[in-house]
Design a protein around this motif. Sequence first.
Motif, PDB file in Angstrom:
ATOM      1  N   ALA A  97       0.790  -1.231   0.000  1.00 53.30           N
ATOM      2  CA  ALA A  97       0.000   0.000   0.000  1.00 53.30           C
ATOM      3  C   ALA A  97       0.820   1.278   0.000  1.00 53.30           C
ATOM      4  CB  ALA A  97      -0.921   0.003   1.216  1.00 53.30           C
ATOM      5  N   ALA A  98       2.103   1.225   0.335  1.00 51.79           N
ATOM      6  CA  ALA A  98       2.834   2.452   0.618  1.00 51.79           C
ATOM      7  C   ALA A  98       3.866   2.771  -0.459  1.00 51.79           C
ATOM      8  CB  ALA A  98       3.510   2.345   1.979  1.00 51.79           C
ATOM      9  N   LEU A  99       3.451   2.788  -1.725  1.00 54.56           N
ATOM     10  CA  LEU A  99       4.366   3.134  -2.802  1.00 54.56           C
ATOM     11  C   LEU A  99       4.644   4.632  -2.769  1.00 54.56           C
ATOM     12  CD1 LEU A  99       2.789   1.000  -5.665  1.00 54.56           C
ATOM     13  CD2 LEU A  99       4.677   0.389  -4.146  1.00 54.56           C
ATOM     14  N   SER A 100       5.904   5.015  -3.003  1.00 53.19           N
ATOM     15  CA  SER A 100       6.267   6.429  -2.981  1.00 53.19           C
ATOM     16  C   SER A 100       7.018   6.773  -4.259  1.00 53.19           C
ATOM     17  CB  SER A 100       7.129   6.751  -1.759  1.00 53.19           C
ATOM     18  OG  SER A 100       8.459   6.309  -1.969  1.00 53.19           O
ATOM     19  N   ASP A 101       7.188   8.061  -4.521  1.00 43.10           N
ATOM     20  CA  ASP A 101       7.906   8.504  -5.718  1.00 43.10           C
ATOM     21  C   ASP A 101       9.317   8.977  -5.376  1.00 43.10           C
ATOM     22  OD1 ASP A 101       7.361  10.802  -4.372  1.00 43.10           O
ATOM     23  OD2 ASP A 101       6.359  11.834  -6.027  1.00 43.10           O
ATOM     24  N   VAL A 102       9.842   8.553  -4.239  1.00 44.17           N
ATOM     25  CA  VAL A 102      11.196   8.918  -3.841  1.00 44.17           C
ATOM     26  C   VAL A 102      12.127   7.741  -4.086  1.00 44.17           C
ATOM     27  CG1 VAL A 102      10.912   8.177  -1.427  1.00 44.17           C
ATOM     28  CG2 VAL A 102      12.612   9.916  -1.993  1.00 44.17           C
ATOM     29  N   SER A 103      13.341   8.030  -4.506  1.00 39.71           N
ATOM     30  CA  SER A 103      14.351   6.984  -4.653  1.00 39.71           C
ATOM     31  C   SER A 103      15.390   7.137  -3.547  1.00 39.71           C
ATOM     32  CB  SER A 103      15.020   7.061  -6.029  1.00 39.71           C
ATOM     33  OG  SER A 103      15.672   8.305  -6.207  1.00 39.71           O
ATOM     34  N   TYR A 104      15.870   5.995  -3.042  1.00 43.52           N
ATOM     35  CA  TYR A 104      16.905   5.991  -2.005  1.00 43.52           C
ATOM     36  C   TYR A 104      18.271   5.928  -2.683  1.00 43.52           C
ATOM     37  CZ  TYR A 104      13.233   4.577   1.353  1.00 43.52           C
ATOM     38  OH  TYR A 104      12.102   4.503   2.133  1.00 43.52           O
ATOM     39  N   CYS A 105      19.202   6.712  -2.211  1.00 44.71           N
ATOM     40  CA  CYS A 105      20.591   6.657  -2.668  1.00 44.71           C
ATOM     41  C   CYS A 105      21.454   6.206  -1.493  1.00 44.71           C
ATOM     42  CB  CYS A 105      21.062   8.016  -3.163  1.00 44.71           C
ATOM     43  SG  CYS A 105      20.195   8.600  -4.631  1.00 44.71           S
ATOM     44  N   TYR A 106      22.230   5.137  -1.705  1.00 47.01           N
ATOM     45  CA  TYR A 106      23.059   4.602  -0.617  1.00 47.01           C
ATOM     46  C   TYR A 106      24.474   4.381  -1.119  1.00 47.01           C
ATOM     47  CZ  TYR A 106      23.087  -0.210  -2.435  1.00 47.01           C
ATOM     48  OH  TYR A 106      23.301  -1.332  -3.204  1.00 47.01           O
ATOM     49  N   ASP A 107      25.373   3.949  -0.234  1.00 42.83           N
ATOM     50  CA  ASP A 107      26.797   3.909  -0.575  1.00 42.83           C
ATOM     51  C   ASP A 107      27.221   2.665  -1.328  1.00 42.83           C
ATOM     52  OD1 ASP A 107      26.710   1.959   1.383  1.00 42.83           O
ATOM     53  OD2 ASP A 107      28.063   2.974   2.785  1.00 42.83           O
ATOM     54  N   GLY A 108      26.310   1.756  -1.632  1.00 40.05           N
ATOM     55  CA  GLY A 108      26.645   0.555  -2.385  1.00 40.05           C
ATOM     56  C   GLY A 108      27.044  -0.639  -1.538  1.00 40.05           C
ATOM     57  N   SER A 109      27.192  -0.453  -0.229  1.00 41.58           N
ATOM     58  CA  SER A 109      27.577  -1.558   0.649  1.00 41.58           C
ATOM     59  C   SER A 109      26.342  -2.331   1.101  1.00 41.58           C
ATOM     60  CB  SER A 109      28.321  -1.033   1.877  1.00 41.58           C
ATOM     61  OG  SER A 109      27.428  -0.305   2.722  1.00 41.58           O
ATOM     62  N   PHE A 110      26.587  -3.570   1.584  1.00 45.75           N
ATOM     63  CA  PHE A 110      25.458  -4.358   2.076  1.00 45.75           C
ATOM     64  C   PHE A 110      24.881  -3.729   3.338  1.00 45.75           C
ATOM     65  CE2 PHE A 110      23.622  -8.114   4.303  1.00 45.75           C
ATOM     66  CZ  PHE A 110      22.622  -8.383   3.379  1.00 45.75           C
ATOM     67  N   GLN A 111      25.745  -3.200   4.197  1.00 47.54           N
ATOM     68  CA  GLN A 111      25.248  -2.491   5.379  1.00 47.54           C
ATOM     69  C   GLN A 111      24.369  -1.312   4.975  1.00 47.54           C
ATOM     70  OE1 GLN A 111      28.356  -1.228   8.105  1.00 47.54           O
ATOM     71  NE2 GLN A 111      27.923  -2.956   9.450  1.00 47.54           N
ATOM     72  N   GLY A 112      24.802  -0.582   3.959  1.00 54.08           N
ATOM     73  CA  GLY A 112      24.003   0.536   3.483  1.00 54.08           C
ATOM     74  C   GLY A 112      22.657   0.091   2.953  1.00 54.08           C
ATOM     75  N   PHE A 113      22.630  -1.065   2.273  1.00 51.89           N
ATOM     76  CA  PHE A 113      21.366  -1.589   1.766  1.00 51.89           C
ATOM     77  C   PHE A 113      20.434  -1.965   2.917  1.00 51.89           C
ATOM     78  CE2 PHE A 113      19.050  -5.548   0.683  1.00 51.89           C
ATOM     79  CZ  PHE A 113      18.076  -4.971  -0.128  1.00 51.89           C
ATOM     80  N   LEU A 114      20.988  -2.571   3.976  1.00 53.02           N
ATOM     81  CA  LEU A 114      20.150  -2.895   5.132  1.00 53.02           C
ATOM     82  C   LEU A 114      19.561  -1.632   5.751  1.00 53.02           C
ATOM     83  CD1 LEU A 114      22.229  -5.726   6.882  1.00 53.02           C
ATOM     84  CD2 LEU A 114      20.308  -5.955   5.299  1.00 53.02           C
ATOM     85  N   CYS A 115      20.317  -0.546   5.711  1.00 51.51           N
ATOM     86  CA  CYS A 115      19.782   0.721   6.217  1.00 51.51           C
ATOM     87  C   CYS A 115      18.651   1.233   5.330  1.00 51.51           C
ATOM     88  CB  CYS A 115      20.900   1.759   6.313  1.00 51.51           C
ATOM     89  SG  CYS A 115      22.108   1.417   7.630  1.00 51.51           S
ATOM     90  N   CYS A 116      18.697   0.917   4.046  1.00 47.32           N
ATOM     91  CA  CYS A 116      17.588   1.278   3.162  1.00 47.32           C
ATOM     92  C   CYS A 116      16.319   0.516   3.553  1.00 47.32           C
ATOM     93  CB  CYS A 116      17.954   0.979   1.705  1.00 47.32           C
ATOM     94  SG  CYS A 116      19.233   2.048   1.017  1.00 47.32           S
ATOM     95  N   ILE A 117      16.483  -0.764   3.928  1.00 44.25           N
ATOM     96  CA  ILE A 117      15.325  -1.534   4.395  1.00 44.25           C
ATOM     97  C   ILE A 117      14.762  -0.899   5.667  1.00 44.25           C
ATOM     98  CG2 ILE A 117      14.563  -3.779   5.279  1.00 44.25           C
ATOM     99  CD1 ILE A 117      16.617  -5.113   3.504  1.00 44.25           C
ATOM    100  N   PHE A 118      15.642  -0.493   6.571  1.00 43.87           N
ATOM    101  CA  PHE A 118      15.190   0.156   7.804  1.00 43.87           C
ATOM    102  C   PHE A 118      14.446   1.447   7.481  1.00 43.87           C
ATOM    103  CE2 PHE A 118      15.496   2.873  11.481  1.00 43.87           C
ATOM    104  CZ  PHE A 118      15.259   2.007  12.537  1.00 43.87           C
ATOM    105  N   GLU A 119      14.970   2.231   6.543  1.00 44.67           N
ATOM    106  CA  GLU A 119      14.318   3.485   6.159  1.00 44.67           C
ATOM    107  C   GLU A 119      12.926   3.221   5.611  1.00 44.67           C
ATOM    108  OE1 GLU A 119      14.293   7.776   5.283  1.00 44.67           O
ATOM    109  OE2 GLU A 119      15.454   6.467   6.617  1.00 44.67           O
ATOM    110  N   SER A 120      12.807   2.170   4.804  1.00 48.52           N
ATOM    111  CA  SER A 120      11.508   1.816   4.232  1.00 48.52           C
ATOM    112  C   SER A 120      10.494   1.508   5.325  1.00 48.52           C
ATOM    113  CB  SER A 120      11.673   0.624   3.290  1.00 48.52           C
ATOM    114  OG  SER A 120      10.434   0.153   2.824  1.00 48.52           O
ATOM    115  N   PHE A 121      10.926   0.776   6.362  1.00 44.65           N
ATOM    116  CA  PHE A 121      10.028   0.471   7.478  1.00 44.65           C
ATOM    117  C   PHE A 121       9.697   1.722   8.286  1.00 44.65           C
ATOM    118  CE2 PHE A 121      10.884  -4.038   6.907  1.00 44.65           C
ATOM    119  CZ  PHE A 121       9.662  -4.589   7.271  1.00 44.65           C
ATOM    120  N   SER A 122      10.712   2.518   8.590  1.00 45.96           N
ATOM    121  CA  SER A 122      10.482   3.667   9.465  1.00 45.96           C
ATOM    122  C   SER A 122       9.586   4.717   8.802  1.00 45.96           C
ATOM    123  CB  SER A 122      11.819   4.295   9.873  1.00 45.96           C
ATOM    124  OG  SER A 122      12.491   4.836   8.755  1.00 45.96           O
ATOM    125  N   LYS A 123       9.683   4.835   7.472  1.00 48.85           N
ATOM    126  CA  LYS A 123       8.857   5.814   6.756  1.00 48.85           C
ATOM    127  C   LYS A 123       7.554   5.196   6.240  1.00 48.85           C
ATOM    128  CE  LYS A 123      11.494   9.521   6.833  1.00 48.85           C
ATOM    129  NZ  LYS A 123      12.539   9.108   7.777  1.00 48.85           N
TER     130      LYS A 123
END
Length: 256
Positions: free
Chosen positions: A5-31
């Motif tokens: 239900a929560a599609l957005s028009d924003v794209s996440y930019c991260y540093d390319g690391s796996f840790q950074g990708f996990l932070c993208c998952i966290f951001e998706s949950f928190s927002k």
Amino acid sequence: MSYQAALSDVSYCYDGSFQGFLCCIFESFSKKEIPSAVLPPSEGQTSLFSQREIETRPELARRVAAGLNRLGTAVRERITTGFLADEPGKELVLLRFARLCFERGPSAARMLGDADVAAAFALERSVNNESCKYIEFLRFEQRGTMLGTIIHPRHSILPLLRGHFCSRLPDEDFMIFDATHGVALLRRSGRVCYMQMKQYTPAPDPAEEDWQALWKRFFHALTIEERRNPACQQNHAPKRYWQDMCEMQPDPLPDA
């Protein structure tokens, strides 16, 4: 809120690391949102969507990693292995897969009728298939006191080769250079590390060249010309692997 239900028009930019990708998952949950894209540095300048920089925070990455561990081996390995794929858009596929699994539980990994699950499964399978091929076709050369080899994989498969060759060669120092991604897996004195490298040019070694010549003679001696089947050969050993297999290289031209 529902995963769908929560599609957005924003794209996440991260540093390319796996840790950074996990932070993208966290951001998706928190927002409470599913981003339109998840972009590493190489793709961050090409997006037409509004962009949000996602900071890599180890404590948040550990929380997401712990959650993936609770979901079980199948979910965790699909995400960690799929992340090694060199495919555009892999991050968004894996983020959507992670959101679905967190919402519906480990059984979501078996829902191959779902487009996101099927896409994540395809990433994992592609990486695993390539690593299995390189386990079969990788050829080491003896250079001084160390074994070395060059490979040209599509995906970043060195982490999947690490366990196999460290186990098979417990007393050997060796290096596997991934020329596609400019990374080498180095094992020396029982310690393993990854190094960024631009190229690997082994020094001439007459003894190694003699062994390679003997191996090529053995390979060709086993060939039955009347039963040669190039299509079948390429099916079992795809041609893109041949550049890294000494027996598939042409013999040098004789001196004039």
